[in-house]
Design a protein around this motif. Sequence first.
Motif, mmCIF file in Angstrom:
data_model
loop_
_atom_site.group_PDB
_atom_site.id
_atom_site.type_symbol
_atom_site.label_atom_id
_atom_site.label_comp_id
_atom_site.label_asym_id
_atom_site.label_seq_id
_atom_site.Cartn_x
_atom_site.Cartn_y
_atom_site.Cartn_z
ATOM 1 N N ALA A 120 -3.725 -3.984 -6.445
ATOM 2 C CA ALA A 120 -4.595 -5.093 -6.864
ATOM 3 C C ALA A 120 -3.781 -6.370 -7.066
ATOM 4 C CB ALA A 120 -5.320 -4.718 -8.153
ATOM 5 N N GLY A 121 -4.371 -7.493 -6.723
ATOM 6 C CA GLY A 121 -3.743 -8.790 -6.957
ATOM 7 C C GLY A 121 -2.841 -9.270 -5.829
ATOM 8 N N ASP A 122 -2.881 -8.587 -4.691
ATOM 9 C CA ASP A 122 -2.010 -8.939 -3.561
ATOM 10 C C ASP A 122 -2.772 -9.855 -2.588
ATOM 11 O OD1 ASP A 122 -0.394 -9.040 -1.349
ATOM 12 O OD2 ASP A 122 -0.262 -6.867 -1.059
ATOM 13 N N ASP A 123 -2.301 -11.086 -2.443
ATOM 14 C CA ASP A 123 -2.977 -12.069 -1.569
ATOM 15 C C ASP A 123 -3.010 -11.637 -0.106
ATOM 16 O OD1 ASP A 123 -3.458 -13.670 -3.696
ATOM 17 O OD2 ASP A 123 -1.763 -15.038 -3.340
ATOM 18 N N ASN A 124 -2.070 -10.783 0.288
ATOM 19 C CA ASN A 124 -2.014 -10.349 1.689
ATOM 20 C C ASN A 124 -3.230 -9.521 2.098
ATOM 21 O OD1 ASN A 124 0.743 -11.213 2.759
ATOM 22 N ND2 ASN A 124 1.248 -10.271 0.798
ATOM 23 N N GLN A 125 -4.023 -9.096 1.116
ATOM 24 C CA GLN A 125 -5.219 -8.312 1.463
ATOM 25 C C GLN A 125 -6.217 -9.118 2.286
ATOM 26 O OE1 GLN A 125 -6.491 -6.779 -2.346
ATOM 27 N NE2 GLN A 125 -4.687 -5.472 -2.459
ATOM 28 N N ARG A 126 -6.099 -10.434 2.226
ATOM 29 C CA ARG A 126 -7.050 -11.268 2.979
ATOM 30 C C ARG A 126 -6.733 -11.337 4.467
ATOM 31 N NH1 ARG A 126 -7.379 -14.370 -1.752
ATOM 32 N NH2 ARG A 126 -5.697 -15.745 -1.170
ATOM 33 N N GLY A 127 -5.484 -11.057 4.842
ATOM 34 C CA GLY A 127 -5.156 -11.205 6.266
ATOM 35 C C GLY A 127 -4.379 -10.013 6.802
ATOM 36 N N ASP A 128 -4.791 -8.808 6.431
ATOM 37 C CA ASP A 128 -4.090 -7.606 6.877
ATOM 38 C C ASP A 128 -3.999 -7.566 8.408
ATOM 39 O OD1 ASP A 128 -3.049 -5.106 7.258
ATOM 40 O OD2 ASP A 128 -4.660 -4.018 6.245
ATOM 41 N N HIS A 178 0.830 -1.219 0.000
ATOM 42 C CA HIS A 178 0.000 0.000 0.000
ATOM 43 C C HIS A 178 0.852 1.250 0.000
ATOM 44 C CE1 HIS A 178 0.943 -0.876 4.208
ATOM 45 N NE2 HIS A 178 1.005 0.438 4.346
ATOM 46 N N LEU A 179 0.226 2.310 -0.450
ATOM 47 C CA LEU A 179 0.801 3.655 -0.386
ATOM 48 C C LEU A 179 -0.087 4.473 0.544
ATOM 49 C CD1 LEU A 179 2.532 6.047 -1.771
ATOM 50 C CD2 LEU A 179 0.568 6.254 -3.311
ATOM 51 N N HIS A 180 0.514 5.149 1.515
ATOM 52 C CA HIS A 180 -0.265 6.001 2.430
ATOM 53 C C HIS A 180 -0.528 7.355 1.791
ATOM 54 C CE1 HIS A 180 0.246 3.719 6.292
ATOM 55 N NE2 HIS A 180 1.279 3.225 5.627
ATOM 56 N N VAL A 181 -1.761 7.827 1.940
ATOM 57 C CA VAL A 181 -2.123 9.154 1.426
ATOM 58 C C VAL A 181 -2.966 9.861 2.486
ATOM 59 C CG1 VAL A 181 -3.215 10.434 -0.452
ATOM 60 C CG2 VAL A 181 -2.301 8.149 -0.902
ATOM 61 N N MET A 182 -2.570 11.092 2.807
ATOM 62 C CA MET A 182 -3.397 11.935 3.689
ATOM 63 C C MET A 182 -3.666 13.231 2.930
ATOM 64 S SD MET A 182 -2.793 13.201 7.596
ATOM 65 C CE MET A 182 -1.250 14.084 7.388
ATOM 66 N N VAL A 183 -4.928 13.606 2.850
ATOM 67 C CA VAL A 183 -5.286 14.780 2.048
ATOM 68 C C VAL A 183 -6.013 15.796 2.924
ATOM 69 C CG1 VAL A 183 -6.376 15.584 -0.071
ATOM 70 C CG2 VAL A 183 -5.574 13.219 0.079
ATOM 71 N N THR A 184 -5.509 17.022 2.886
ATOM 72 C CA THR A 184 -6.172 18.097 3.619
ATOM 73 C C THR A 184 -6.428 19.256 2.665
ATOM 74 O OG1 THR A 184 -3.964 18.798 4.332
ATOM 75 C CG2 THR A 184 -5.287 17.633 5.944
ATOM 76 N N ALA A 185 -7.592 19.859 2.786
ATOM 77 C CA ALA A 185 -7.929 21.026 1.962
ATOM 78 C C ALA A 185 -8.936 21.857 2.728
ATOM 79 C CB ALA A 185 -8.523 20.574 0.629
ATOM 80 N N PRO A 186 -8.798 23.198 2.664
ATOM 81 C CA PRO A 186 -9.740 24.053 3.381
ATOM 82 C C PRO A 186 -11.183 23.751 2.966
ATOM 83 C CG PRO A 186 -7.927 25.346 2.440
ATOM 84 C CD PRO A 186 -7.799 23.956 1.898
ATOM 85 N N GLY A 187 -12.064 23.598 3.932
ATOM 86 C CA GLY A 187 -13.468 23.346 3.621
ATOM 87 C C GLY A 187 -13.813 21.876 3.485
ATOM 88 N N TYR A 188 -12.798 21.017 3.614
ATOM 89 C CA TYR A 188 -13.052 19.574 3.457
ATOM 90 C C TYR A 188 -12.554 18.813 4.682
ATOM 91 C CZ TYR A 188 -14.161 20.628 -1.367
ATOM 92 O OH TYR A 188 -14.741 21.146 -2.486
ATOM 93 N N HIS A 189 -13.198 17.681 4.917
ATOM 94 C CA HIS A 189 -12.798 16.815 6.016
ATOM 95 C C HIS A 189 -11.480 16.129 5.648
ATOM 96 C CE1 HIS A 189 -13.290 14.359 9.510
ATOM 97 N NE2 HIS A 189 -13.422 13.247 8.842
ATOM 98 N N ARG A 190 -10.542 16.084 6.571
ATOM 99 C CA ARG A 190 -9.261 15.433 6.307
ATOM 100 C C ARG A 190 -9.460 13.949 5.973
ATOM 101 N NH1 ARG A 190 -4.385 14.297 10.579
ATOM 102 N NH2 ARG A 190 -5.931 12.801 11.320
ATOM 103 N N LEU A 191 -8.754 13.503 4.969
ATOM 104 C CA LEU A 191 -8.832 12.090 4.580
ATOM 105 C C LEU A 191 -7.503 11.402 4.857
ATOM 106 C CD1 LEU A 191 -10.270 9.711 3.024
ATOM 107 C CD2 LEU A 191 -9.082 10.573 0.986
ATOM 108 N N VAL A 192 -7.557 10.288 5.581
ATOM 109 C CA VAL A 192 -6.368 9.449 5.791
ATOM 110 C C VAL A 192 -6.668 8.102 5.160
ATOM 111 C CG1 VAL A 192 -4.913 8.296 7.499
ATOM 112 C CG2 VAL A 192 -5.752 10.616 7.936
ATOM 113 N N THR A 193 -5.899 7.736 4.144
ATOM 114 C CA THR A 193 -6.240 6.512 3.443
ATOM 115 C C THR A 193 -5.012 5.818 2.866
ATOM 116 O OG1 THR A 193 -7.867 5.601 1.901
ATOM 117 C CG2 THR A 193 -6.721 7.600 1.190
ATOM 118 N N HIS A 194 -5.235 4.723 2.142
ATOM 119 C CA HIS A 194 -4.179 4.012 1.413
ATOM 120 C C HIS A 194 -4.666 3.768 -0.009
ATOM 121 C CE1 HIS A 194 -2.744 2.862 5.344
ATOM 122 N NE2 HIS A 194 -2.744 1.552 5.224
ATOM 123 N N ALA A 195 -3.711 3.568 -0.917
ATOM 124 C CA ALA A 195 -3.990 2.899 -2.192
ATOM 125 C C ALA A 195 -3.372 1.513 -2.067
ATOM 126 C CB ALA A 195 -3.368 3.669 -3.346
#
Length: 307
Positions: free
Chosen positions: A238-246, A218-235
């Motif tokens: 696709a195709g990574d088997d480890n997604q089943r047991g994070d 995954h890639l970590h992404v945090m997005v902040t902008a005036p007037g918007y709720h802060r977003l903390v997320t990942h990209a």
Amino acid sequence: MSSEHQAEREEHVTRQVLESFAGSTTPRYREIMEALVRHSHALVREVRLTEQEWEQGIDFLTRCGQISDDRRQELILLSDVLGLSMLTIAANAPEEPTATESTVFGPFFVDGAPEVPFGGDIAQGASGQPCWVSGQVRGTDGSPVAGARLDVWEADDGGLYDVQHEGDVTQGRGHLFSDEQGGYGFWGVTPTPYPIPHDGPVGDLLAAAGRSPMRPAHLHVMVTAPGYHRLVTHAFVAGDDNQRGDAVFGVKESLVADFVEQPAGSPNPTGRRLDGAWRKVSFDIVLNPETRTDERRSIPSGRREGA
Ligand SMILES: [Fe+2]
């Protein structure tokens, strides 16, 4: 001693402690602390916690604190592997299905990462396959968000963040701003799966539970902008088997993106000289307006009473 008498003796302790918070400085503080007391006391009763187990618990938390410093955050890791981080995110997530979903913040964010211009490289020497990451920042009404700040951070292809390496290097992290059309684009490395730090108390916890320390790429992404709720997320890749047991329960289907491999020699968006194959991913970000979440956040009873 009768079991009735025993139960009364135990409840007396809980009552005393609850009453001790009656003079709390704010209603919200009292609400949280009383719940903490009720639930932790219930745990002791439910499992009939032994004194030796209590000592083990204290020792565990002590070790979590002792191993933490400005480069290692064992207590966030503990919250993550217990699912408390994801539950807190779920409890606070706005109910807007078109907005980009949130996921765990994780223990590896570092304040003050350098700014990179559009097309810049956050890898700064981090090893891994070059990856072009681009997309558009929009509001839930579809309008582009110009000047949004994106903080991005990721591990190298050895599965380590810069702060896990010796020395004071800054690699695989940076921040940039969206352009007038909400567009952004930067170079990083293709994320790879990695184990969370498991050489400390949280690693002991996972081992005792027979759980894997692996996280999907995954890639970590945090997005902040005036007037918007802060977003903390990942990209997620696709195709990574480890997604089943994070190990930290952070995967959300909507955040899985295609990191498409491009053959060596194929033209790239910034005309960069690349020796081998590279990847590209398109990851649009949709932000919730601040007002909607502010309304939800005013729910706590303490503030309601005062309103
Ligand atoms: Fe991570």
